[in-house]
Design a protein around this motif. Structure first.
Motif, PDB file in Angstrom:
ATOM      1  N   ASN A  82     -19.389  17.893 -36.431  1.00  0.00           N
ATOM      2  CA  ASN A  82     -19.657  17.722 -38.231  1.00  0.00           C
ATOM      3  C   ASN A  82     -20.009  19.191 -38.494  1.00  0.00           C
ATOM      4  OD1 ASN A  82     -22.054  17.986 -36.840  1.00  0.00           O
ATOM      5  ND2 ASN A  82     -22.853  16.009 -37.539  1.00  0.00           N
ATOM      6  N   GLN A  83     -19.626  20.109 -38.024  1.00  0.00           N
ATOM      7  CA  GLN A  83     -19.818  21.414 -38.764  1.00  0.00           C
ATOM      8  C   GLN A  83     -18.798  21.866 -39.973  1.00  0.00           C
ATOM      9  OE1 GLN A  83     -22.928  22.743 -38.125  1.00  0.00           O
ATOM     10  NE2 GLN A  83     -23.066  20.972 -36.756  1.00  0.00           N
ATOM     11  N   ILE A 102     -14.796  21.620 -39.725  1.00  0.00           N
ATOM     12  CA  ILE A 102     -13.891  20.744 -40.664  1.00  0.00           C
ATOM     13  C   ILE A 102     -12.583  22.004 -41.265  1.00  0.00           C
ATOM     14  CG2 ILE A 102     -13.749  19.636 -42.899  1.00  0.00           C
ATOM     15  CD1 ILE A 102     -16.637  18.819 -41.973  1.00  0.00           C
ATOM     16  N   GLU A 148      -7.118  14.798 -43.324  1.00  0.00           N
ATOM     17  CA  GLU A 148      -8.514  14.558 -43.662  1.00  0.00           C
ATOM     18  C   GLU A 148      -9.199  14.611 -42.574  1.00  0.00           C
ATOM     19  OE1 GLU A 148     -10.723  13.897 -45.695  1.00  0.00           O
ATOM     20  OE2 GLU A 148      -9.488  14.170 -47.447  1.00  0.00           O
ATOM     21  N   TYR A 149     -10.475  14.431 -42.778  1.00  0.00           N
ATOM     22  CA  TYR A 149     -11.618  14.246 -41.957  1.00  0.00           C
ATOM     23  C   TYR A 149     -12.893  13.348 -41.943  1.00  0.00           C
ATOM     24  CZ  TYR A 149     -14.132  17.346 -38.380  1.00  0.00           C
ATOM     25  OH  TYR A 149     -14.869  17.901 -37.346  1.00  0.00           O
ATOM     26  N   ILE A 150     -12.694  12.514 -40.987  1.00  0.00           N
ATOM     27  CA  ILE A 150     -14.000  11.652 -40.932  1.00  0.00           C
ATOM     28  C   ILE A 150     -14.888  11.795 -39.771  1.00  0.00           C
ATOM     29  CG2 ILE A 150     -14.478   9.235 -41.145  1.00  0.00           C
ATOM     30  CD1 ILE A 150     -11.812   8.339 -41.896  1.00  0.00           C
ATOM     31  N   MET A 151     -16.324  11.950 -40.196  1.00  0.00           N
ATOM     32  CA  MET A 151     -17.267  12.065 -39.181  1.00  0.00           C
ATOM     33  C   MET A 151     -17.857  10.641 -38.552  1.00  0.00           C
ATOM     34  SD  MET A 151     -19.137  15.322 -40.868  1.00  0.00           S
ATOM     35  CE  MET A 151     -19.077  14.674 -42.661  1.00  0.00           C
ATOM     36  N   LYS A 152     -17.827  10.536 -37.418  1.00  0.00           N
ATOM     37  CA  LYS A 152     -18.343   9.423 -36.642  1.00  0.00           C
ATOM     38  C   LYS A 152     -19.910   9.624 -36.920  1.00  0.00           C
ATOM     39  CE  LYS A 152     -14.972   9.266 -32.997  1.00  0.00           C
ATOM     40  NZ  LYS A 152     -14.594   9.213 -31.693  1.00  0.00           N
ATOM     41  N   PRO A 153     -20.815   8.375 -37.172  1.00  0.00           N
ATOM     42  CA  PRO A 153     -20.148   7.186 -37.351  1.00  0.00           C
ATOM     43  C   PRO A 153     -19.593   6.936 -38.574  1.00  0.00           C
ATOM     44  CG  PRO A 153     -22.579   7.027 -37.642  1.00  0.00           C
ATOM     45  CD  PRO A 153     -22.081   8.398 -37.170  1.00  0.00           C
ATOM     46  N   PHE A 154     -18.933   6.083 -39.025  1.00  0.00           N
ATOM     47  CA  PHE A 154     -18.157   5.621 -40.263  1.00  0.00           C
ATOM     48  C   PHE A 154     -18.155   4.212 -40.359  1.00  0.00           C
ATOM     49  CE2 PHE A 154     -14.667   6.188 -37.333  1.00  0.00           C
ATOM     50  CZ  PHE A 154     -13.714   5.203 -37.819  1.00  0.00           C
ATOM     51  N   THR A 155     -17.644   3.715 -41.458  1.00  0.00           N
ATOM     52  CA  THR A 155     -17.391   2.496 -41.783  1.00  0.00           C
ATOM     53  C   THR A 155     -15.939   2.006 -42.130  1.00  0.00           C
ATOM     54  OG1 THR A 155     -17.894   2.618 -44.136  1.00  0.00           O
ATOM     55  CG2 THR A 155     -19.678   2.118 -43.054  1.00  0.00           C
ATOM     56  N   ALA A 193     -15.240   3.408 -45.282  1.00  0.00           N
ATOM     57  CA  ALA A 193     -14.989   4.862 -45.443  1.00  0.00           C
ATOM     58  C   ALA A 193     -13.565   5.136 -44.931  1.00  0.00           C
ATOM     59  CB  ALA A 193     -15.927   5.619 -44.400  1.00  0.00           C
ATOM     60  N   LYS A 211     -10.657   7.009 -47.113  1.00  0.00           N
ATOM     61  CA  LYS A 211     -10.066   8.414 -46.597  1.00  0.00           C
ATOM     62  C   LYS A 211      -8.617   8.406 -46.891  1.00  0.00           C
ATOM     63  CE  LYS A 211     -13.368  11.408 -45.659  1.00  0.00           C
ATOM     64  NZ  LYS A 211     -13.339  12.603 -45.902  1.00  0.00           N
ATOM     65  N   MET A 245     -20.534   0.101 -35.757  1.00  0.00           N
ATOM     66  CA  MET A 245     -20.296   1.670 -35.773  1.00  0.00           C
ATOM     67  C   MET A 245     -21.373   2.491 -35.992  1.00  0.00           C
ATOM     68  SD  MET A 245     -17.570   3.630 -35.824  1.00  0.00           S
ATOM     69  CE  MET A 245     -16.069   2.938 -36.474  1.00  0.00           C
ATOM     70  N   SER A 296     -23.447   5.276 -32.007  1.00  0.00           N
ATOM     71  CA  SER A 296     -24.065   6.346 -31.644  1.00  0.00           C
ATOM     72  C   SER A 296     -25.512   6.451 -31.489  1.00  0.00           C
ATOM     73  CB  SER A 296     -23.879   7.256 -33.062  1.00  0.00           C
ATOM     74  OG  SER A 296     -22.860   7.582 -33.471  1.00  0.00           O
ATOM     75  N   GLN A 302     -24.735  12.129 -43.758  1.00  0.00           N
ATOM     76  CA  GLN A 302     -23.340  12.296 -43.246  1.00  0.00           C
ATOM     77  C   GLN A 302     -22.607  10.927 -43.548  1.00  0.00           C
ATOM     78  OE1 GLN A 302     -22.623  14.180 -39.502  1.00  0.00           O
ATOM     79  NE2 GLN A 302     -21.643  12.346 -38.820  1.00  0.00           N
ATOM     80  N   LEU A 303     -23.219   9.645 -43.674  1.00  0.00           N
ATOM     81  CA  LEU A 303     -22.463   8.521 -43.876  1.00  0.00           C
ATOM     82  C   LEU A 303     -21.946   8.616 -45.137  1.00  0.00           C
ATOM     83  CD1 LEU A 303     -24.927   6.234 -42.111  1.00  0.00           C
ATOM     84  CD2 LEU A 303     -22.287   6.153 -41.661  1.00  0.00           C
ATOM     85  N   ASN A 347     -19.017  10.894 -46.088  1.00  0.00           N
ATOM     86  CA  ASN A 347     -17.878  10.223 -45.720  1.00  0.00           C
ATOM     87  C   ASN A 347     -17.137   9.289 -46.575  1.00  0.00           C
ATOM     88  OD1 ASN A 347     -17.095  10.889 -42.635  1.00  0.00           O
ATOM     89  ND2 ASN A 347     -18.488   9.531 -41.864  1.00  0.00           N
ATOM     90  N   ARG A 348     -17.829   8.797 -47.519  1.00  0.00           N
ATOM     91  CA  ARG A 348     -17.369   8.022 -48.182  1.00  0.00           C
ATOM     92  C   ARG A 348     -16.673   8.468 -49.587  1.00  0.00           C
ATOM     93  NH1 ARG A 348     -19.793   2.895 -48.385  1.00  0.00           N
ATOM     94  NH2 ARG A 348     -17.962   2.426 -49.598  1.00  0.00           N
ATOM     95  N   ALA A 361     -12.016  15.977 -47.929  1.00  0.00           N
ATOM     96  CA  ALA A 361     -12.646  16.988 -46.768  1.00  0.00           C
ATOM     97  C   ALA A 361     -12.480  18.253 -47.454  1.00  0.00           C
ATOM     98  CB  ALA A 361     -11.741  17.170 -45.701  1.00  0.00           C
ATOM     99  N   VAL A 403     -15.877  20.581 -47.924  1.00  0.00           N
ATOM    100  CA  VAL A 403     -16.140  22.081 -47.508  1.00  0.00           C
ATOM    101  C   VAL A 403     -16.332  23.017 -48.478  1.00  0.00           C
ATOM    102  CG1 VAL A 403     -15.258  21.829 -45.157  1.00  0.00           C
ATOM    103  CG2 VAL A 403     -13.683  22.802 -46.913  1.00  0.00           C
ATOM    104  N   LYS A 460     -24.571  22.228 -45.318  1.00  0.00           N
ATOM    105  CA  LYS A 460     -25.360  21.460 -44.291  1.00  0.00           C
ATOM    106  C   LYS A 460     -26.785  21.841 -44.407  1.00  0.00           C
ATOM    107  CE  LYS A 460     -24.385  19.235 -40.717  1.00  0.00           C
ATOM    108  NZ  LYS A 460     -24.278  18.763 -39.337  1.00  0.00           N
ATOM    109  N   TRP A 497     -26.420  16.867 -46.159  1.00  0.00           N
ATOM    110  CA  TRP A 497     -25.246  17.728 -46.609  1.00  0.00           C
ATOM    111  C   TRP A 497     -26.082  17.778 -48.287  1.00  0.00           C
ATOM    112  CZ3 TRP A 497     -20.663  19.322 -44.443  1.00  0.00           C
ATOM    113  CH2 TRP A 497     -20.567  18.762 -42.961  1.00  0.00           C
TER     114      TRP A 497
END
Lengths: 124, 276
Positions: free
Chosen positions: A85-86, A90, A100-107, A110, A114, B33, B37, B160-161, B164-165, B169, B173, B178, B183
């Protein structure tokens, strides 16, 4: 719609598989990048792949580079799905050819959002 | 292995008791999910095992982490996507021509929560229309009832969650940095938005005449009379040729007949009828 799930964790492959089942997407699985290249060759084409980064044998970034080197860009869309996740990572993945890029955890939402960004509209 | 039913029920009861947030059956993935982690980090093989361990103990730090992981705000950047595509492809180019003389664009997100909607618009304008940065004035306002939401929105800090939504990407960036586990939207984009407190059901402050009002997914919380009052007040702040965006499940139909519905592809927006 057909997808390839690439992750070395069997529980993550199962979880992603269940999400794709719910979204009405057929899917195949691979445990690392090299196996994924074989699945692509034998069972392709696939509309998109969900690609973990850190895997043994061939990691996700190497897989993305290999696909982009050997297949035309429109052959498959590649979504990195990873705990990495840096920002630099990405940028590196996008530069290598990930769409595209998804960071874990995700739903599930999400993932749907994406994929919609890539023009892949699934589910209700 | 899907989450054990007993553990899912235990975890959602925990969340409900502590936060009043109700997780229905469709949220099972989210629970699994998000907690996978945390479970690994804490040395458990599965979410089931984490949950079994929590059940045997009084409420403590790990329970709190579980609740935190489950109660993150559910809104997203580029929510529904197509209104923003239409905005970028059709509506901004039109307004650039129409407002050429004043070189000013006024946009209001009337219920902006933690700020994803105004930040989406700000990134979209910054990224897609660099000409706006020289000689144009873009007034982008974000209102909300909640002081806590406004504080978060002003900081532009997202988990982060949350990033992601719905956020492409390349925009993540380009426009975020970060900050530990969070973020943060970069200053150049944060500076584009002014946030302000607003109770939609109360008296509204003086606002500039708007080219666009975004009032999405908020009318659903009000009864029909309040919806009517709010739509009337929106007419008061919109320019005669300004546009209103509502949520996908919302409409002006049978509430306030002063509006004309316009459809462009999948996107629906509203403008004030000429004879209204």
């Amino acid at each position: 719609m057909k997808a390839l799930i690439i992750d070395d964790s069997s529980s993550m492959r199962m979880l992603l598989g269940r999400i794709l089942d719910d979204l009405g997407v057929q899917h195949a699985q691979a445990g690392d990048g090299r196996e994924a290249l074989q699945v692509l060759e034998n069972d392709g084409p696939f509309d998109f792949a969900l690609v973990d980064w850190q895997m043994p044998v061939m990691d996700g970034l190497e897989f993305v580079r290999a696909v982009r080197e050997h297949l035309p860009r429109e052959a498959i869309q590649l979504v990195m799905v990873t705990s990495v996740n840096q920002i630099e990572s990405i940028v590196e993945a996008l530069g290598a050819g990930a769409d595209e890029y998804i960071m874990k955890p995700f739903t599930k939402d999400a993932l749907q959002e994406k994929l919609a960004l890539l023009g892949i509209e699934l589910g209700p | 292995m899907p989450l054990n039913r007993i553990e899912f029920d235990y975890l959602r009861n925990l969340v409900r008791e502590r936060s009043a947030i109700v997780l229905d059956d469709s949220k099972e993935y989210l629970v699994e999910m998000r907690l996978m982690s945390l479970a690994r980090l804490e040395g458990y093989d599965s979410v089931d095992e984490l949950s079994r361990n929590l059940r045997g103990k009084p409420y403590g730090a790990l329970h709190a982490q579980v609740v935190d992981a489950m109660t993150t705000n559910e809104t997203s950047f580029f929510r529904d996507l197509h209104p923003f595509e239409t905005f970028k492809r059709e509506l901004v180019p039109e307004i650039l021509k129409r407002n050429e003389a004043s070189r000013t664009i006024n946009i209001w997100c009337a219920a902006c929560s933690s700020g994803q909607e105004p930040y989406t618009l700000a990134m979209l304008l910054h990224d897609g229309f660099p000409q706006l940065r020289s000689g144009w004035r873009v007034n982008l306002l974000g209102g909300d009832l909640s002081q806590e939401m406004l504080r978060r929105a002003r900081q532009g800090l997202f988990s982060q969650l949350e990033v992601n939504r719905g956020l492409p990407a390349p925009l993540l960036v380009k426009y975020f940095q970060k900050d530990g586990a969070s973020w943060q939207v970069k200053e150049e984009v944060r500076a584009m938005i002014q946030f302000h407190e607003l109770n939609l059901a109360g008296a509204w402050p003086h606002l500039p005449s708007m080219d666009f009002v975004f009032l999405r997914n908020v009318l659903i919380y009000f009864d029909i009379e309040m919806k009517r009052q709010i739509l009337r007040k929106v007419r008061g702040v919109l320019k005669p040729d300004g546009l209103l965006f509502l949520g996908g499940a919302e409409t002006t139909l049978n509430i306030d007949e002063s509006w004309e519905r316009v459809q462009s592809g999948k996107t629906v927006y509203y403008r004030i009828r000429r004879d209204a």
